[in-house]
Design an enzyme around this catalytic site. Structure first.
Site, PDB file in Angstrom:
ATOM      1  N   LYS A   1       2.407  11.437  -5.332  1.00 59.95           N
ATOM      2  CA  LYS A   1       1.728  11.032  -6.568  1.00 59.95           C
ATOM      3  C   LYS A   1       1.840  12.197  -7.396  1.00 59.95           C
ATOM      4  CE  LYS A   1      -1.933   8.203  -4.952  1.00 59.95           C
ATOM      5  NZ  LYS A   1      -1.383   6.863  -5.390  1.00 59.95           N
TER       6      LYS A   1
ATOM      7  N   ARG B   1      -2.103  -0.450   3.089  1.00 60.50           N
ATOM      8  CA  ARG B   1      -1.629  -1.707   3.614  1.00 60.50           C
ATOM      9  C   ARG B   1      -1.275  -1.361   5.052  1.00 60.50           C
ATOM     10  NH1 ARG B   1       1.983  -3.013  -1.357  1.00 60.50           N
ATOM     11  NH2 ARG B   1       0.241  -2.016  -2.422  1.00 60.50           N
TER      12      ARG B   1
ATOM     13  N   ASP C   1      -5.421  10.549  -0.381  1.00 60.23           N
ATOM     14  CA  ASP C   1      -4.011   9.884  -0.627  1.00 60.23           C
ATOM     15  C   ASP C   1      -3.207  10.893  -1.295  1.00 60.23           C
ATOM     16  OD1 ASP C   1      -1.882   8.381  -0.772  1.00 60.23           O
ATOM     17  OD2 ASP C   1      -3.179   6.622  -2.036  1.00 60.23           O
TER      18      ASP C   1
ATOM     19  N   LYS D   1     -10.311   0.297   4.758  1.00 62.71           N
ATOM     20  CA  LYS D   1      -9.209   1.444   4.538  1.00 62.71           C
ATOM     21  C   LYS D   1     -10.124   2.601   4.605  1.00 62.71           C
ATOM     22  CE  LYS D   1      -6.128   3.130   0.916  1.00 62.71           C
ATOM     23  NZ  LYS D   1      -5.283   2.714  -0.335  1.00 62.71           N
TER      24      LYS D   1
END
Ligand code: BES
Ligand code: MN
Ligand code: ZN
Length: 499
Positions: free
Chosen positions: A279, A353, A272, A267
């Protein structure tokens, strides 16, 4: 950073300091300590007798004495190694690292190390050199002053009676592995404005050129053609185009069974934000290390290229930035992955994922029969295992066991979590084949695992959740705070065990 192996006359190595492993509850009257006590003119024995130094793991004590005759050193550093029964070659890297960090803070430039480990000399040398090299990594790359990075320029390793050639080759292997870990750590430490997917791909390409790996970078158009709708959904909100980094190591003469191919898949989320499922601001800066799985793949491939085992290895890194934007993926969007499965994206922060789904499917399409993926996938694994054990799960117990054993030999810990149909059932979607999250707060790490499993066809597969172990929040005796280069040593062992 130089290393050298010697098998006699430890105290006469022409260095500034001597560093010696000392066991817990070792007596001042043990032959080694007695001899060193003599060397220091009697300064050592009282420190041991009065328990000023107990030999606990990571404990250090420095003794200054006057250098005389053939002995150039005027410092003796005691390094605690804990119980003798638990001490092995893997522990030596921490001992070498603790000695190196202690001495460099005091501006010492050269030292000799007596690890006192009775395991195979080449393995001890490898571990020592790796610890010596990795202990000198610091994360203050972008400081222009007050650097932590004074360096210890040379380590002489003493293993009594060892073959010099074994020490030499072990040291060289350790330097190769240590440098590769530092290569990966540097990537994880890079700020995301500098290390975006394109830059990560460039660094992979440069590394491949230097070490003789084959490297191919797939751009978004190519990924689109291959049907990687799941991976591409993550980069929609970013100005930075996604890259799929593909590295190949092919030995001159392979000893692998026909058709067998191991793939390492990482990954590589260079940042992110969570995407539209944004977030919270606090702590978001940590998400620059969300490409650590990819960095582990690049570091391992670098080490493999240098060590030249006799089996081929494929490396795949999904380098993508996860940002919110007018074009970004929405919670409830449905996308189609490369293997034809449809995914309902219910949380854009479960993006790792999504990129791995296509990356593992790609690896299998390239012929991989064993796939190991690694990812900073879930906060849940940090709650469960902290920064000590990496979470491991998989569809083949043999492969999982092999990785755990490879880790044990490398001094890296893994803890297995279960997969199973009950968990897989909980990611069934009402409108698509699967959804990318499970029920709130339930088995978060396992859910990440069963999701990726949906995109494996026949391959044996294991998944490493390194969210807790890829970054260390505070300094350790043998290691700076920051990126750890976790799993590289384990994966190198895994590859070499199958060669
Ligand atoms: N990169 C994070 C996981 C993470 C969190 C790594 C904290 C290191 C420290 C991942 O993409 C993520 O956001 N996971 C979510 C999944 C959830 C939305 C199902 C998580 O763990 O909260
Ligand atoms: Mn996320
Ligand atoms: Zn993430």
């Amino acid at each position: 950073m130089k290393t050298q192996g010697i098998n006699s006359n430890f105290s006469e190595a022409g260095v500034e300091a001597l560093a010696v492993a000392v066991f817990k509850q070792e007596k001042a009257t043990s032959p080694t300590l007695k001899e060193l006590d003599k060397l220091t003119g009697g300064l050592l024995a009282p420190i041991i007798k009065d328990e000023d130094f107990k030999g606990e793991i990571g404990e250090t004590a420095l003794i200054r004495f006057s250098a005389k005759g053939k002995v150039k050193a005027s410092r003796l550093l005691l390094v605690g190694v804990g119980d003798k029964a638990d001490y092995n070659a893997a522990s030596v890297s921490g001992v070498a690292g603790a000695a190196t960090r202690f001495l460099r803070k005091r501006n010492v430039k050269s030292f000799a190390l007596m690890p006192r480990c009775e395991d195979d000399a080449a393995t001890v040398a490898q571990s020592a050199a790796q610890g010596y090299v990795t202990s000198q990594f610091e994360l203050d790359k972008y400081r222009t002053q007050d650097k932590n990075s004074k360096s210890v320029d040379s380590m002489v390793l003493f293993v009594e009676g060892a073959e010099e050639s074994a020490l030499k080759s072990g040291l060289a292997r350790g330097v190769a592995i240590g440098d590769s870990m530092n290569f990966a750590r540097d990537l994880a430490n890079e700020p995301p404005n500098i290390l975006h997917p394109t830059e990560m791909a460039k660094r992979a390409q440069a590394m491949a050129k230097e070490t003789g790996l084959k490297c191919e970078i797939l751009d978004e158009a190519k990924m689109q053609k291959l049907g990687m709708g799941s991976l591409l959904s993550v980069s929609l909100g970013s100005e930075q185009p996604a890259k799929l980094i593909v590295l190949k190591y092919e030995p001159k003469k392979s000893t692998a069974k026909k058709g067998e191919l191991l793939a390492l898949v990482g990954k590589g989320i260079t940042f992110d934000t969570g995407g539209i499922s944004l977030k919270p601001g606090e702590g978001m800066d940590a998400m620059k290390y969300d490409m650590s799985g990819g960095a582990t793949v690049l570091g391992t491939m670098r080490a493999i290229a240098l060590l030249k085992p006799s089996v081929p290895v494929l490396g795949v890194v999904a380098a993508v930035e996860n940002m919110p934007d007018g074009r970004a993926t929405r919670p409830s969007d449905v996308v189609t992955a490369m293997n034809g499965k449809t995914v309902e994206i219910l949380n854009t922060d479960a993006e790792g994922r999504l990129v791995l789904a296509d990356a593992v499917a790609y690896a299998e399409k390239q012929g991989a029969t064993r796939i190991v993926d690694m990812a900073t996938l879930t906060g849940a694994v940090i709650i469960a295992l902290g920064d000590v054990n990496t979470g491991i799960m998989g569809n083949d117990q043999g492969l999982v066991d092999e990785i755990i054993a490879s880790g044990k030999a490398a001094g890296e810990k893994f803890w297995q979590l279960p997969l199973g149909p009950e968990y897989s059932k909980s990611i069934k979607s009402d409108i698509a084949d699967v959804k990318n999250i499970g029920p709130a707060r339930k088995a978060g790490t396992i859910i990440g695992g069963v999701f990726i499993q949906e995109f494996i066809d026949k391959a044996k597969w294991a998944h490493l959740d390194i969210a807790g172990t890829a970054w260390c929040d505070s300094e350790r005796p043998f290691q700076a705070k920051g990126p750890t280069g976790v799993a590289i040593r384990t994966l190198v062992n895994l590859v070499e065990r199958s060669a």
